[in-house]
Design an enzyme around this catalytic site. Structure first.
Site, PDB file in Angstrom:
ATOM      1  N   TYR A  61       0.843  -1.200   0.000  1.00  0.00           N
ATOM      2  CA  TYR A  61       0.000   0.000   0.000  1.00  0.00           C
ATOM      3  C   TYR A  61       0.874   1.243   0.000  1.00  0.00           C
ATOM      4  CZ  TYR A  61      -4.985  -0.170  -0.093  1.00  0.00           C
ATOM      5  OH  TYR A  61      -6.267  -0.239  -0.535  1.00  0.00           O
ATOM      6  N   GLU A  63      -0.540   4.895  -0.491  1.00  0.00           N
ATOM      7  CA  GLU A  63      -1.325   6.116  -0.731  1.00  0.00           C
ATOM      8  C   GLU A  63      -0.438   7.347  -0.605  1.00  0.00           C
ATOM      9  OE1 GLU A  63      -4.660   5.989   1.923  1.00  0.00           O
ATOM     10  OE2 GLU A  63      -5.729   4.549   0.669  1.00  0.00           O
ATOM     11  N   ASP A 207      -6.465  13.610 -25.276  1.00  0.00           N
ATOM     12  CA  ASP A 207      -6.517  12.219 -24.815  1.00  0.00           C
ATOM     13  C   ASP A 207      -5.853  11.362 -25.894  1.00  0.00           C
ATOM     14  OD1 ASP A 207      -7.157   9.618 -24.188  1.00  0.00           O
ATOM     15  OD2 ASP A 207      -9.269  10.017 -23.744  1.00  0.00           O
ATOM     16  N   THR A 233      -3.996   6.007 -21.820  1.00  0.00           N
ATOM     17  CA  THR A 233      -3.867   4.667 -21.273  1.00  0.00           C
ATOM     18  C   THR A 233      -2.409   4.278 -21.489  1.00  0.00           C
ATOM     19  OG1 THR A 233      -4.356   3.627 -23.381  1.00  0.00           O
ATOM     20  CG2 THR A 233      -6.223   4.001 -21.898  1.00  0.00           C
ATOM     21  N   LYS A 236      -2.362   0.366 -24.792  1.00  0.00           N
ATOM     22  CA  LYS A 236      -2.772   0.282 -26.197  1.00  0.00           C
ATOM     23  C   LYS A 236      -1.507   0.299 -27.057  1.00  0.00           C
ATOM     24  CE  LYS A 236      -7.336   2.017 -25.015  1.00  0.00           C
ATOM     25  NZ  LYS A 236      -8.392   3.042 -25.198  1.00  0.00           N
ATOM     26  N   ARG A 242      -2.161  -2.647 -18.283  1.00  0.00           N
ATOM     27  CA  ARG A 242      -3.408  -1.879 -18.260  1.00  0.00           C
ATOM     28  C   ARG A 242      -3.272  -0.795 -17.197  1.00  0.00           C
ATOM     29  NH1 ARG A 242      -6.561  -4.608 -21.526  1.00  0.00           N
ATOM     30  NH2 ARG A 242      -8.050  -2.926 -21.453  1.00  0.00           N
TER      31      ARG A 242
HETATM   32  C1  LIG Z   1      -9.433   3.420 -24.360  1.00  0.00           C
HETATM   33  C2  LIG Z   1      -9.708   4.867 -24.175  1.00  0.00           C
HETATM   34  C3  LIG Z   1      -9.973   5.404 -22.917  1.00  0.00           C
HETATM   35  C4  LIG Z   1     -10.297   4.584 -21.707  1.00  0.00           C
HETATM   36  O1  LIG Z   1      -9.411   3.701 -21.299  1.00  0.00           O
HETATM   37  P1  LIG Z   1      -9.822   2.514 -20.274  1.00  0.00           P
HETATM   38  O2  LIG Z   1      -8.496   2.029 -19.863  1.00  0.00           O
HETATM   39  O3  LIG Z   1     -10.614   1.555 -21.097  1.00  0.00           O
HETATM   40  O4  LIG Z   1     -10.612   3.105 -19.174  1.00  0.00           O
HETATM   41  C5  LIG Z   1     -10.085   6.778 -22.807  1.00  0.00           C
HETATM   42  N1  LIG Z   1      -9.944   7.575 -23.867  1.00  0.00           N
HETATM   43  C6  LIG Z   1      -9.726   7.078 -25.108  1.00  0.00           C
HETATM   44  C7  LIG Z   1      -9.595   8.025 -26.256  1.00  0.00           C
HETATM   45  C8  LIG Z   1      -9.606   5.713 -25.303  1.00  0.00           C
HETATM   46  O5  LIG Z   1      -9.423   5.245 -26.535  1.00  0.00           O
END
Ligand SMILES: *Cc1c(COP(=O)(O)O)cnc(C)c1O
Length: 439
Positions: A61, A63, A207, A233, A236, A242
């Protein structure tokens, strides 16, 4: 005195402790080897990334932030988190970095919590035109708790409609302007978004969840010089565990950190943090740069091969790792195509296309992408073969003179060919036996 026997859970591996779960994981290992994985948000993380994710760091932990924790015993955890933050800064050139968000959606939620109030006006690309749920979709907390204004793409060319973005920004003066998306196949002009947002006093958020690996490698322009906040993220195209992260200008650092902890979260997932650090180490290699370039090249080659076979690509093509295809001209829905492809060993997702006349549960399009298949070494020959298989499956699905059994037969033929190709390309991170077969 005799030592106590160690409890079995400390001595045995997963297969011995829980054969049921182990069997499911092994079956998934096989599936990830045997099928061509075209979901553009998925990838194959390296063994090193998986090892860090599943390490004993999960036991701790922590925090708070490095040097300012609420629990003792952070000698090693502080090092991991600081190393991870430094690597993200080095790769993306960000002023401030938070690597604690549990995933991409929580990272975006933290931005709302940090930088605006419920009821404030916020703007993003609509879900139907390739935006993410968290950019103001009505069913998401971003649409429920904020006054969400949604822009879209132009009907004629599928590109972001900047005239509309500008007009909506002037009319609504949003607190936050989100750019980036989840099904947008073209370069995002971050400089233009920043200019429009800043002109109306908005905080501009990019994003880059889908494209962060491409940005890290320099094959997609970076938003960092232009916008105020960048979310992503890590699993990807970046090929990490993740997870999620937030980069921002120094003046937003405090607000962002407080929103993540204690605003939204408790203890960070330290194994994930370590694995993000590993992924960033990998992302600095020449090999990764070549990988990211090949992701983009493969998408272009696949897109051209599909166009030549009569598939209609949204926006006419792709600049990045993903392709959105409207199946209407082929006489079937995206939903039907996705189901048939899966039966043929090719996994994608059905997806709305801009101005789709069909419902989101059974839309007109499919969305495909090249990050995972490029990780296993597919190149231009495999892209052309893939287009041929997709053509065969679509043609069979649309042919009303075929009996269902004939279609099943055609899909099975393709599946066997897919399987043979997959056996030539073992994937990173998966487990194989001595004969190169997935365990
Ligand atoms: C995949 C994605 C997210 C969210 O990611 P998670 O890990 O699934 O919560 C947010 N914004 C965009 C543009 C994404 O493609």
């Amino acid at each position: 005195m005799e030592a106590l026997a160690a409890p079995s859970a400390t001595a045995e591996n997963l297969a011995a402790v829980d054969p049921e779960v182990a069997a499911i994981i092994r079956a998934e290992n096989k599936r990830q080897h045997n099928k061509i994985r075209l979901i553009p948000s998925e990838n194959y993380a390296s063994r090193a990334v998986l090892e860090a994710t599943g390490s004993i760091l999960t036991n701790k932990y922590s925090e708070g932030y490095a040097g300012k924790r609420y629990y003792e015993g952070q000698q090693e955890i502080d090092k991991i988190e600081s190393l991870c933050v430094e690597r993200v800064k080095a790769v993306f050139g960000a002023e401030h970095v938070n690597v604690q968000p549990y995933s991409g959606s929580p990272a975006n939620q933290a931005v709302y919590v940090a930088l605006c109030e419920p009821g404030d006006s916020v703007m993003g690309l609509s879900l139907a035109h390739g935006g993410h749920l968290t950019h103001g979709a009505a069913v998401s907390i971003s649409g429920l708790h904020y006054q969400a204004v949604q822009y879209g793409v132009r009907k004629e060319d599928g590109l972001i409609d900047f005239d509309q973005v500008e007009a909506l920004a002037a009319a609504h003066r949003p607190k936050l302007l989100f750019c980036g998306g989840t099904a947008y196949p073209r370069v995002v002009d971050f400089a233009r978004f920043a200019e429009i947002g800043h002109a109306v006093g908005a905080i501009v958020v990019a994003d880059i969840a889908h494209i962060s690996g491409l940005v890290a490698a320099g094959v997609h322009p970076s938003p960092v010089p232009y916008v105020d906040v960048v979310t992503s993220t890590t699993h990807k195209s970046l090929r990490g565990p993740r997870g999620g992260m937030i980069m921002c200008k120094a003046r937003y650092a405090d607000a962002i950190d407080k929103a993540v902890f204690p605003g939204l979260q408790g203890g960070p997932h330290n194994g994930t943090t370590a694995a993000i650090a590993v992924a960033l180490q990998e992302a600095q290699s020449e090999e990764f740069k070549a990988y990211a370039q090949q992701v983009v090249d493969n998408a272009r080659i696949l897109g051209e091969a599909l166009s030549a076979r009569g598939f209609a690509l949204s926006s006419g093509g792709t600049d990045n790792h993903l392709i959105l295809i409207d199946m209407t001209d082929r006489g079937i829905t995206g939903y039907q195509m996705a189901k048939s492809l899966d039966a043929a060993g090719i996994v994608c997702n059905f997806n709305s296309v801009p101005f789709d006349s069909r419902p989101a549960r059974k839309p007109s399009g499919i969305r495909i992408g090249t990050p995972a298949i490029t990780s296993r070494g597919f190149g231009s020959d495999e892209m052309k073969q893939l287009a041929e298989w997709m053509d065969r499956v679509a043609t069979a699905r649309a042919d009303e003179t075929l009996e269902k059994d004939d279609r099943v037969e055609i899909n099975a033929e393709v599946r066997a060919e897919v399987r043979a190709l997959c056996d030539r390309f073992p994937a990173p991170g998966l487990l194989y036996d001595g004969d190169g077969q997935p365990l």
